[in-house]
Design an enzyme around this catalytic site. Structure first.
Site, PDB file in Angstrom:
ATOM      1  N   ASP A   7      11.020  19.777 -41.488  1.00  0.00           N
ATOM      2  CA  ASP A   7       9.983  20.792 -41.734  1.00  0.00           C
ATOM      3  C   ASP A   7       9.229  20.983 -40.421  1.00  0.00           C
ATOM      4  O   ASP A   7       9.631  20.460 -39.365  1.00  0.00           O
ATOM      5  CB  ASP A   7       9.097  20.413 -42.925  1.00  0.00           C
ATOM      6  CG  ASP A   7       8.106  19.296 -42.607  1.00  0.00           C
ATOM      7  OD1 ASP A   7       8.189  18.693 -41.509  1.00  0.00           O
ATOM      8  OD2 ASP A   7       7.241  19.015 -43.463  1.00  0.00           O
ATOM      9  N   CYS A  64      10.303  14.866 -41.374  1.00  0.00           N
ATOM     10  CA  CYS A  64       9.068  15.582 -41.675  1.00  0.00           C
ATOM     11  C   CYS A  64       7.935  14.784 -41.040  1.00  0.00           C
ATOM     12  O   CYS A  64       8.196  13.907 -40.204  1.00  0.00           O
ATOM     13  CB  CYS A  64       8.876  15.821 -43.173  1.00  0.00           C
ATOM     14  SG  CYS A  64       8.603  14.368 -44.201  1.00  0.00           S
ATOM     15  N   THR A  66       5.829  12.515 -42.191  1.00  0.00           N
ATOM     16  CA  THR A  66       5.878  11.093 -42.543  1.00  0.00           C
ATOM     17  C   THR A  66       7.288  10.592 -42.820  1.00  0.00           C
ATOM     18  O   THR A  66       7.509   9.370 -42.835  1.00  0.00           O
ATOM     19  CB  THR A  66       5.069  10.840 -43.823  1.00  0.00           C
ATOM     20  OG1 THR A  66       5.642  11.663 -44.853  1.00  0.00           O
ATOM     21  CG2 THR A  66       3.599  11.184 -43.634  1.00  0.00           C
ATOM     22  N   GLY A  67       8.193  11.492 -43.105  1.00  0.00           N
ATOM     23  CA  GLY A  67       9.528  11.125 -43.574  1.00  0.00           C
ATOM     24  C   GLY A  67       9.558  10.873 -45.072  1.00  0.00           C
ATOM     25  O   GLY A  67      10.641  10.680 -45.648  1.00  0.00           O
ATOM     26  N   HIS A  97      24.184  -2.374 -46.030  1.00  0.00           N
ATOM     27  CA  HIS A  97      23.963  -2.778 -47.423  1.00  0.00           C
ATOM     28  C   HIS A  97      23.990  -1.604 -48.401  1.00  0.00           C
ATOM     29  O   HIS A  97      24.485  -1.753 -49.516  1.00  0.00           O
ATOM     30  CB  HIS A  97      22.601  -3.468 -47.565  1.00  0.00           C
ATOM     31  CG  HIS A  97      22.520  -4.780 -46.844  1.00  0.00           C
ATOM     32  ND1 HIS A  97      21.656  -5.782 -47.221  1.00  0.00           N
ATOM     33  CD2 HIS A  97      23.182  -5.253 -45.766  1.00  0.00           C
ATOM     34  CE1 HIS A  97      21.795  -6.824 -46.404  1.00  0.00           C
ATOM     35  NE2 HIS A  97      22.714  -6.524 -45.509  1.00  0.00           N
ATOM     36  N   ASN A  98      23.390  -0.494 -48.019  1.00  0.00           N
ATOM     37  CA  ASN A  98      23.219   0.628 -48.953  1.00  0.00           C
ATOM     38  C   ASN A  98      24.197   1.769 -48.699  1.00  0.00           C
ATOM     39  O   ASN A  98      24.201   2.746 -49.452  1.00  0.00           O
ATOM     40  CB  ASN A  98      21.795   1.205 -48.876  1.00  0.00           C
ATOM     41  CG  ASN A  98      20.712   0.159 -48.849  1.00  0.00           C
ATOM     42  OD1 ASN A  98      19.911   0.097 -47.897  1.00  0.00           O
ATOM     43  ND2 ASN A  98      20.669  -0.685 -49.877  1.00  0.00           N
ATOM     44  N   HIS A 133      27.647  -5.312 -52.318  1.00  0.00           N
ATOM     45  CA  HIS A 133      26.953  -4.077 -51.952  1.00  0.00           C
ATOM     46  C   HIS A 133      27.591  -2.872 -52.649  1.00  0.00           C
ATOM     47  O   HIS A 133      26.887  -1.971 -53.113  1.00  0.00           O
ATOM     48  CB  HIS A 133      26.932  -3.911 -50.441  1.00  0.00           C
ATOM     49  CG  HIS A 133      26.118  -4.954 -49.741  1.00  0.00           C
ATOM     50  ND1 HIS A 133      24.845  -5.290 -50.161  1.00  0.00           N
ATOM     51  CD2 HIS A 133      26.387  -5.748 -48.680  1.00  0.00           C
ATOM     52  CE1 HIS A 133      24.370  -6.241 -49.380  1.00  0.00           C
ATOM     53  NE2 HIS A 133      25.278  -6.547 -48.477  1.00  0.00           N
TER      54      HIS A 133
END
Ligand code: RB5
Length: 142
Positions: A7, A64, A66-67, A97-98, A133
């Site tokens: 943004d 953005c 702040t994210g 991991h994700n 995972h």
């Protein structure tokens, strides 16, 4: 192909990251926004998230102020795992991991030098493929 979006709060940092992607010779697609004029971050979060879900792009970068808003929005889309990162340890861990497919950055929080290192860590770290995972990621989707 890397999808990138922001943004108005993330526009300046996005331009720096794009220059870095070009320096690295990495292909990217810029989903906007294209100036510092105030816009609504969900538009850009959804554009990048949909590019990944459709298979057009493999990974995404969202920025953005702040994210936070942009990552919350992206994570509403099934199949998206967007990680808001302010350090390289998190960027590495969220890939291992994700299997995060989007890194989100807060341009008003994280300076450009660190942000670029976070992006590199995110892009260069493979998923571990560990069974535990994979199981946990599947549980996110179920
Ligand atoms: C825009 O002012 C700001 O709210 C946005 O960039 C982001 O920080 C929202 O989470």
């Amino acid at each position: 192909m890397i999808a990138i979006g922001c943004d108005h709060g993330g526009y300046a940092l996005k331009q720096e990251i794009i220059e870095h992607l070009k320096d690295r010779g990495l292909d990217y697609k810029d989903y906007g926004c294209y100036s510092t004029e105030a816009v609504d971050y969900p538009v850009y979060a959804k554009a990048v998230a949909n590019a990944i879900v459709s298979g057009e792009c493999e990974k995404g970068i969202l920025i953005c102020g702040t994210g936070i808003g942009i990552s919350i929005t992206a994570n509403k889309i099934k199949g998206i795992r967007a990680a808001l990162c302010g350090d390289c340890f998190s960027a590495q861990a969220t890939r291992e991991h994700n299997d995060a497919n989007i890194v989100a950055l807060g341009a008003r929080v994280t300076g450009p030098g660190l942000a670029i290192k976070i992006v590199d860590t995110f892009l260069d770290t493979p998923f571990s493929n560990d069974e535990r995972h994979l199981r946990r990621i599947q549980m996110i989707e179920d």
